[in-house]
Design an enzyme around this catalytic site. Structure first.
Site, PDB file in Angstrom:
ATOM      1  N   ALA A  28       0.758  -1.208  -0.025  1.00 16.43           N
ATOM      2  CA  ALA A  28       0.009   0.105  -0.075  1.00 16.43           C
ATOM      3  C   ALA A  28       0.893   1.112   0.077  1.00 16.43           C
ATOM      4  O   ALA A  28       0.367   2.262  -0.643  1.00 16.43           O
ATOM      5  CB  ALA A  28      -0.945   0.037   1.045  1.00 16.43           C
ATOM      6  N   GLN A  48       0.502 -15.370   1.652  1.00 17.03           N
ATOM      7  CA  GLN A  48      -0.593 -14.573   1.419  1.00 17.03           C
ATOM      8  C   GLN A  48      -2.019 -15.173   1.249  1.00 17.03           C
ATOM      9  O   GLN A  48      -3.170 -15.167   1.502  1.00 17.03           O
ATOM     10  CB  GLN A  48      -0.187 -13.325   0.467  1.00 17.03           C
ATOM     11  N   ASP A  73      -2.078  -4.040 -19.994  1.00 15.08           N
ATOM     12  CA  ASP A  73      -1.770  -4.316 -21.325  1.00 15.08           C
ATOM     13  C   ASP A  73      -2.821  -4.130 -22.410  1.00 15.08           C
ATOM     14  O   ASP A  73      -2.606  -3.525 -23.598  1.00 15.08           O
ATOM     15  CB  ASP A  73      -1.157  -5.875 -21.448  1.00 15.08           C
ATOM     16  N   HIS A 130       1.702 -11.970 -18.650  1.00 18.26           N
ATOM     17  CA  HIS A 130       2.069 -10.598 -18.394  1.00 18.26           C
ATOM     18  C   HIS A 130       3.553 -10.178 -18.444  1.00 18.26           C
ATOM     19  O   HIS A 130       4.144 -10.101 -17.321  1.00 18.26           O
ATOM     20  CB  HIS A 130       1.403  -9.984 -17.217  1.00 18.26           C
TER      21      HIS A 130
END
Ligand code: NAI
Length: 325
Positions: free
Chosen positions: A12, A112, A159, A187
């Site tokens: 963040a 996570q 993209d 990506h």
């Protein structure tokens, strides 16, 4: 009034975080009727900077912002989360091999994923922005076995938006004149922006440009745009990345008429090995991104898609060797 939606943003205090949080709090991520509660996850050294951003969020007096919590603990950050934006990642430092990069990010995205598995709300939607986004998303997904795999996505919307803009400029049309744009694969520099299915005012885009431009200018310009931005502004694309993240989640929640692009778990469509998180042309319906089915893939596109998917398979093999998937 509607209960606030819990939105967690990792990284963040970073550049994208700074461009993203204010747009979420203003209502652009989920819509102008939906209050949000923000959870910011950072590493301990960056918690203070995140607190500074939270002070600015307070100072905007956003009517939709129900609160901001800041933590360096993933379990706390993802407890009850409805929308998880995984932006924080380990960048490649000088001399770092690809395997080291994947391993360092595994150390972030595995815990996570576990924290999402343990505490997320039953409707959780996860967008991974942090690079290598597709494989980071795969690692997180693999450590969240109780969450439907389709809830894990990787961002190729930037993209996609870059491809729309390049084509619109080339043809002197508005971006809204273009439909059925799509990005396939990873990506990365191997991604394939597809003009063979794209349409401009209802006619094939590929037929309106010459093939040399498509192959030698359009594809590399879209694929290398990130590097061109760094070269020009001396910093990476943060505002446009944040914008793409907002687009991705907004469309996921509200649905789409036109196609868009997202990294989603492959069901084996178009020869992309099942389980890989690859970009496809998608539509959003009933809160789900679905791969557009039944497209004919010409030979030129086939070779490009295969090359990018091969890279994704290699990344999966590399993280499998590290025990991360
Ligand atoms: P940045 O370096 O400015 O910020 C990253 C933040 O993540 C830092 O504040 C750092 O402290 C934090 N972070 C690192 N590890 C963390 C962890 N374990 N938990 C929580 N926070 C953690 O980078 P920026 O510009 O914000 O970019 C973030 C990521 O997004 C990068 O990996 C970048 O390559 C990627 N990116 C992806 C795009 C896409 O289209 N998918 C487009 C642009 C950037």
């Amino acid at each position: 009034a509607q209960a606030p939606v819990n939105v967690t943003v990792t990284g963040a205090a970073g550049a994208i975080g700074y461009a993203l949080l204010f747009r979420i709090a203003s209502g652009q991520l989920l819509g102008a009727d939906t209050p949000v509660r923000l959870r910011l996850l950072e590493i301990p050294q960056a918690v203070k900077a995140a607190e500074g951003t939270a002070m600015e969020l307070d100072d905007c007096a956003f009517p939709l912002l129900a609160g901001v919590d800041i933590t360096d603990n993933a379990k706390q950050a993802f407890d009850g989360v409805n929308v998880a934006l995984l932006v924080g990642a380990r960048p490649r430092s000088k001399g770092m091999e690809r395997g080291d990069l994947l391993e360092a990010n595994g150390g972030i995205f595995k815990p996570q994923g576990e924290a999402i598995n343990a505490g997320a709300a039953s409707d959780v939607k996860v967008l991974v922005v942090g690079n290598p986004a597709n494989t980071n998303a795969l690692i997180a997904q693999q450590h969240a076995p109780d969450v439907p795999a389709e809830r894990f996505t990787a961002m190729t919307r930037l993209d996609h938006n870059r491809a729309l803009s390049q084509l619109a400029t080339k043809l002197g049309v508005a971006v809204t004149d273009i439909s059925k744009m799509s990005i396939w694969g990873n990506h990365s520099a191997t991604q394939y922006p597809d003009l063979f299915h794209a349409q401009v005012n209802g006619r094939s885009a590929a037929e309106q440009v010459d093939h040399a431009w498509l192959e030698e200018t359009f594809i590399p310009t879209v694929a290398k745009r990130g590097a061109a931005i760094i070269e020009a502004r001396g910093a990476s694309s943060a505002a446009s990345a944040a914008n793409a993240a907002v687009d991705h989640v907004y469309d996921w929640v509200h649905g789409t008429d036109d196609w868009t692009s997202a990294g989603v778990v492959s069901d084996g469509s178009y020869g992309v090995p099942e389980g890989l998180i690859s970009s496809f042309p998608v539509v959003a319906r009933d809160g789900k991104y679905e791969i557009v089915q039944g497209l004919d893939i010409d030979e030129f596109s086939r070779a490009r898609i295969d090359a990018s998917v091969r890279e994704l398979s290699e990344e999966r093999d590399a993280v499998a060797k590290l025990g991360l998937v």
